[in-house]
Design an enzyme around this catalytic site. Structure first.
Site, PDB file in Angstrom:
ATOM      1  NE  ARG A 299      31.319  48.476  43.003  1.00  8.05           N
ATOM      2  CZ  ARG A 299      31.894  47.522  42.272  1.00  8.05           C
ATOM      3  NH1 ARG A 299      31.147  46.672  41.584  1.00  8.05           N
ATOM      4  NH2 ARG A 299      33.196  47.400  42.214  1.00  8.05           N
TER       5      ARG A 299
ATOM      6  NE  ARG B 132      40.147  42.701  41.164  1.00 10.73           N
ATOM      7  CZ  ARG B 132      38.819  42.757  41.061  1.00 10.73           C
ATOM      8  NH1 ARG B 132      38.097  41.696  41.270  1.00 10.73           N
ATOM      9  NH2 ARG B 132      38.233  43.896  40.747  1.00 10.73           N
TER      10      ARG B 132
ATOM     11  NE  ARG C 154      30.224  49.290  38.075  1.00 10.31           N
ATOM     12  CZ  ARG C 154      31.149  48.331  38.072  1.00 10.31           C
ATOM     13  NH1 ARG C 154      30.942  47.219  37.383  1.00 10.31           N
ATOM     14  NH2 ARG C 154      32.269  48.495  38.730  1.00 10.31           N
TER      15      ARG C 154
ATOM     16  CE  LYS D  21      36.131  41.599  36.189  1.00 10.52           C
ATOM     17  NZ  LYS D  21      36.423  43.007  35.986  1.00 10.52           N
TER      18      LYS D  21
ATOM     19  NE  ARG E  65      37.453  49.155  40.970  1.00 10.16           N
ATOM     20  CZ  ARG E  65      36.224  49.173  40.484  1.00 10.16           C
ATOM     21  NH1 ARG E  65      35.557  50.300  40.384  1.00 10.16           N
ATOM     22  NH2 ARG E  65      35.663  48.066  40.078  1.00 10.16           N
TER      23      ARG E  65
HETATM   24  P1  AMP Z   1      34.813  44.046  41.751  1.00  8.01           P
HETATM   25  O1  AMP Z   1      33.403  44.032  42.246  1.00  8.01           O
HETATM   26  O2  AMP Z   1      35.250  42.739  41.155  1.00  8.01           O
HETATM   27  O3  AMP Z   1      35.106  45.233  40.874  1.00  8.01           O
HETATM   28  O4  AMP Z   1      35.734  44.215  43.058  1.00  8.01           O
HETATM   29  C1  AMP Z   1      35.626  45.373  43.887  1.00  8.01           C
HETATM   30  C2  AMP Z   1      36.828  45.447  44.811  1.00  8.01           C
HETATM   31  O5  AMP Z   1      36.856  44.278  45.643  1.00  8.01           O
HETATM   32  C3  AMP Z   1      38.184  45.446  44.129  1.00  8.01           C
HETATM   33  O6  AMP Z   1      38.564  46.758  43.701  1.00  8.01           O
HETATM   34  C4  AMP Z   1      39.069  44.935  45.262  1.00  8.01           C
HETATM   35  O7  AMP Z   1      39.274  45.932  46.240  1.00  8.01           O
HETATM   36  C5  AMP Z   1      38.191  43.866  45.887  1.00  8.01           C
HETATM   37  N1  AMP Z   1      38.381  42.549  45.239  1.00  8.01           N
HETATM   38  C6  AMP Z   1      37.484  41.863  44.480  1.00  8.01           C
HETATM   39  N2  AMP Z   1      37.983  40.702  44.072  1.00  8.01           N
HETATM   40  C7  AMP Z   1      39.240  40.628  44.570  1.00  8.01           C
HETATM   41  C8  AMP Z   1      40.282  39.677  44.479  1.00  8.01           C
HETATM   42  N3  AMP Z   1      40.141  38.546  43.755  1.00  8.01           N
HETATM   43  N4  AMP Z   1      41.441  39.935  45.134  1.00  8.01           N
HETATM   44  C9  AMP Z   1      41.615  41.062  45.855  1.00  8.01           C
HETATM   45  N5  AMP Z   1      40.679  42.018  45.978  1.00  8.01           N
HETATM   46  C10 AMP Z   1      39.496  41.813  45.341  1.00  8.01           C
END
Ligand code: AMP
Length: 222
Positions: free
Chosen positions: A156, A84, A123, A9, A167
């Protein structure tokens, strides 16, 4: 952009934002920036993020709400990682209606679970600009250094295998229902997320150019 963690994404949203001249808004980046800045939201969020859990809606909505009103978002934006959950999707709908905006299209990238685990484990992310690489599929020219800005690459905490599996579970429970939700609204474009980055981008652009499905008649519901 919808899809499990590591579906691509972020990579595709970044490419699309350059191509279409609209802002790229990634909720994960907003939360990581808040954590780095040491804000109250950021510190609370970091603990949940490191465990692969979702951050509470009110924190995410506050960050997204502020971001949508910045100048560079006024011509349009690509949301990556938000919404989400069904509650977030409803809150987004209300925010957009209040601003007189609407969702054009929801791109759902599909990638099988085994590939997801492999992709996340390899990654590497740039500490400076957030660009992602993969140790096998998309290595940087110089190991450990970002091709775009020369920043340091790191793994990360939430890309470690156990956390990736957590996740994925959260994705299945909270986020996957949005695929049907947006299909019902006729905004969904399903795109195969396997293959080369350029090929996936071409598929997305093709899907965006195709006419929208009439609400309730997506491939899933026909
Ligand atoms: P991402 O970079 O999109 O993979 O997000 C990393 C982490 O940030 C996720 O595993 C969640 O802990 C948190 N996170 C990101 N976006 C959201 C969201 N829309 N709602 C809740 N937690 C989020």
């Amino acid at each position: 952009m919808l899809g499990p963690p590591g579906a691509g994404k972020g990579t595709q949203a970044r490419r699309l934002s350059e191509r279409l001249g609209v802002a790229h808004i990634a909720s994960g980046d907003l939360l990581r920036n808040a954590a780095r800045a040491g804000t109250a939201i950021g510190l609370k969020a970091k603990e949940l993020m490191d465990r692969g859990q979702l951050v509470p809606d009110e924190m995410v909505l506050k960050l997204i709400g502020a971001r949508l009103h910045k100048d560079d978002a006024q011509k349009g934006f690509i949301l990556d990682g938000f919404p989400r959950s069904p509650a977030q999707a409803q809150a987004l709908g209300a925010m957009l209606r209040a601003a007189g905006w609407a969702i054009d299209r929801v791109v759902a990238l599909s990638v099988p679970d085994d590939e997801i685990v492999q992709r996340n484990a390899g990654r590497r992310t740039c500490r400076n600009c957030g660009a992602s690489f993969h140790v096998v599929f998309d290595p940087p020219h110089v190991a450990g250094k970002c091709d775009k800005c020369g920043g340091e690459l790191f793994q990360r905490a939430d890309d470690k295998e156990d956390t990736v599996r957590a996740r994925l579970k959260v994705y299945e429970e909270s986020t996957r229902p949005l695929v049907d939700y947006y299909a019902q609204q006729g905004s969904l474009a399903r795109v195969n997320g396997l293959g080369k980055t350029d090929d996936i981008l071409k598929r997305i652009l093709k899907a965006l150019a195709a006419p929208k499905q009439t609400a309730g008649t997506s491939a899933a519901t026909r």
